[in-house]
Scaffold this active site. Structure first.
Site, PDB file in Angstrom:
ATOM      1  N   GLU A  29       0.837  -1.204   0.000  1.00 39.81           N
ATOM      2  CA  GLU A  29       0.000   0.000   0.000  1.00 39.81           C
ATOM      3  C   GLU A  29       0.870   1.251   0.000  1.00 39.81           C
ATOM      4  OE1 GLU A  29      -4.049  -0.986   2.357  1.00 39.81           O
ATOM      5  OE2 GLU A  29      -2.236  -1.189   3.583  1.00 39.81           O
ATOM      6  N   TYR A  61     -15.601  25.976  -1.834  1.00 40.50           N
ATOM      7  CA  TYR A  61     -15.443  24.525  -1.937  1.00 40.50           C
ATOM      8  C   TYR A  61     -14.013  24.172  -2.315  1.00 40.50           C
ATOM      9  CZ  TYR A  61     -20.539  24.703  -2.529  1.00 40.50           C
ATOM     10  OH  TYR A  61     -21.878  24.932  -2.359  1.00 40.50           O
ATOM     11  N   LEU A  80      -6.604   5.026   8.050  1.00 40.02           N
ATOM     12  CA  LEU A  80      -7.587   5.944   7.481  1.00 40.02           C
ATOM     13  C   LEU A  80      -8.075   6.931   8.540  1.00 40.02           C
ATOM     14  CD1 LEU A  80      -9.791   3.622   5.243  1.00 40.02           C
ATOM     15  CD2 LEU A  80      -7.795   4.973   4.619  1.00 40.02           C
ATOM     16  N   GLU A  81      -8.085   6.481   9.789  1.00 38.58           N
ATOM     17  CA  GLU A  81      -8.461   7.365  10.892  1.00 38.58           C
ATOM     18  C   GLU A  81      -7.555   8.596  10.930  1.00 38.58           C
ATOM     19  OE1 GLU A  81      -9.725   3.186  12.202  1.00 38.58           O
ATOM     20  OE2 GLU A  81      -8.131   4.082  10.988  1.00 38.58           O
ATOM     21  N   LYS A 107     -11.820   3.221   0.988  1.00 43.02           N
ATOM     22  CA  LYS A 107     -10.915   2.465   0.134  1.00 43.02           C
ATOM     23  C   LYS A 107     -11.771   1.488  -0.666  1.00 43.02           C
ATOM     24  CE  LYS A 107      -7.165   0.739   2.185  1.00 43.02           C
ATOM     25  NZ  LYS A 107      -6.226   0.239   3.213  1.00 43.02           N
TER      26      LYS A 107
END
Length: 130
Positions: A29, A61, A80-81, A107
């Protein structure tokens, strides 16, 4: 401050932001990277912008998009946290008019035995009271 206080309140919505990043705990990864899909909700009062039709009365935005891009395509995080936390904290720090932010990091290509749309995390962070 509970989530119910935000029901029917104004927010900016960014959906389906796609980036190639190198986040994860597995060596492949970090080396090959993968696609991440990110959603952001940012709560703030949009009434002045609605009346004035002036960008200076809101948050663009594109400013939030840049924050997400910098984190998603930036230095590798294991979790991911951590990715979601960095996006949320940076958004709240750079835009004090935002009272809360929800970040969802997905993911879509995960090595699991089964059919999935994605795996991910979603966090909700509030601006700290002084």
């Amino acid at each position: 401050m509970g989530e119910r206080e935000f029901v029917d309140k104004d927010k900016l919505i960014l959906r389906g932001l796609k980036f190639h990043g190198f986040h994860g705990v597995k060596p492949e990864e970090k080396k090959l990277g993968q696609k991440f899909v990110i959603d952001v909700d940012a709560w703030l009062d949009l009434s002045d912008a609605g009346k004035s039709d002036d960008i200076s009365d809101t948050v663009s935005y594109t400013d939030i998009y840049r924050i997400v891009k910098e984190v998603a395509e930036g230095p590798s995080q294991n979790l991911l946290e951590s990715v979601a936390h960095l996006i949320a904290n940076t958004t709240l720090l750079k835009h004090p008019q935002i009272s809360a932010v929800r970040v969802k990091v997905c993911k879509p290509h995960v090595a699991v035995h089964g059919t999935i749309d994605y795996l991910g995390v979603e966090i909700l962070r509030y601006k700290k009271k002084n």
